[in-house]
Design a protein around this motif. Structure first.
Motif, short mmCIF file in Angstrom:
data_model
loop_
_atom_site.label_atom_id
_atom_site.label_comp_id
_atom_site.label_asym_id
_atom_site.label_seq_id
_atom_site.Cartn_x
_atom_site.Cartn_y
_atom_site.Cartn_z
N UNK A 18 0.84 -1.21 0.00
CA UNK A 18 0.00 0.00 0.00
C UNK A 18 0.87 1.25 0.00
N UNK A 19 1.93 1.25 0.80
CA UNK A 19 2.84 2.40 0.85
C UNK A 19 3.48 2.64 -0.51
N UNK A 20 3.92 1.57 -1.15
CA UNK A 20 4.54 1.72 -2.47
C UNK A 20 3.54 2.23 -3.50
N UNK A 21 2.34 1.71 -3.45
CA UNK A 21 1.34 2.12 -4.42
C UNK A 21 0.99 3.61 -4.28
N UNK A 22 1.08 4.14 -3.07
CA UNK A 22 0.79 5.56 -2.86
C UNK A 22 1.82 6.46 -3.53
N UNK A 76 -0.70 13.39 -6.55
CA UNK A 76 0.58 13.10 -5.93
C UNK A 76 0.34 12.78 -4.45
N UNK A 77 1.29 12.07 -3.86
CA UNK A 77 1.21 11.73 -2.44
C UNK A 77 2.19 12.64 -1.72
N UNK A 78 1.69 13.44 -0.77
CA UNK A 78 2.55 14.41 -0.09
C UNK A 78 3.15 13.89 1.22
N UNK A 79 3.05 12.59 1.44
CA UNK A 79 3.58 11.99 2.66
C UNK A 79 2.49 11.61 3.64
#
Length: 92
Positions: free
Chosen positions: A53-57, A69-72
Motif C-alpha cells: 500500500x505504501x509503495x502504491x501511494x 501526488x502523495x505528499x507523505x
C-alpha cells in the motif's frame, strides 16, 4: 483576475481532498485501482499488504494518469502537472 480564480479553485479542491472520507476513497482507487500493478507490487513485497500500500501511494500509475501526488500523508492534486498540461495545450 484569472489567476485569483484559479488560486481559489486550487484552495477549494485542496480542502475537499483533505476530507477523511475523500482521502479514504482516493487512496483505495490509487492503491487498488491499478489491479495488475497492485498484484505485482504485492508479490514483490512478499504479500506484505502494508508495504504494498505504501509503495502504491507513490508508484501507482493512476497518480500520473489523474495528475495526483502523495505528499507523505495525503493524496492531493498535482497542480504543477495540471499547469504543464494547460500550457502544453496552449502551444499545440
Amino acid at each position: 483576475m484569472k489567476r485569483m480564480v484559479y488560486e481559489e479553485y486550487m484552495q477549494l479542491v485542496s480542502e475537499e481532498f483533505a476530507s477523511p472520507d475523500v482521502q479514504k476513497e482516493v487512496r483505495e482507487v490509487v492503491t487498488k485501482g491499478a489491479g495488475e500493478q497492485y498484484e505485482r507490487v504485492l508479490a514483490q513485497e512478499e504479500d506484505n499488504e502494508e508495504n504494498a500500500m505504501k509503495r502504491m501511494l507513490t508508484e501507482s500509475s493512476i497518480l500520473k494518469q489523474e495528475k495526483l501526488t502523495f505528499d507523505g500523508s495525503n493524496v492531493v492534486p498535482d497542480f504543477k502537472a495540471h499547469e504543464r498540461e494547460r500550457r502544453k495545450k496552449v502551444f499545440e
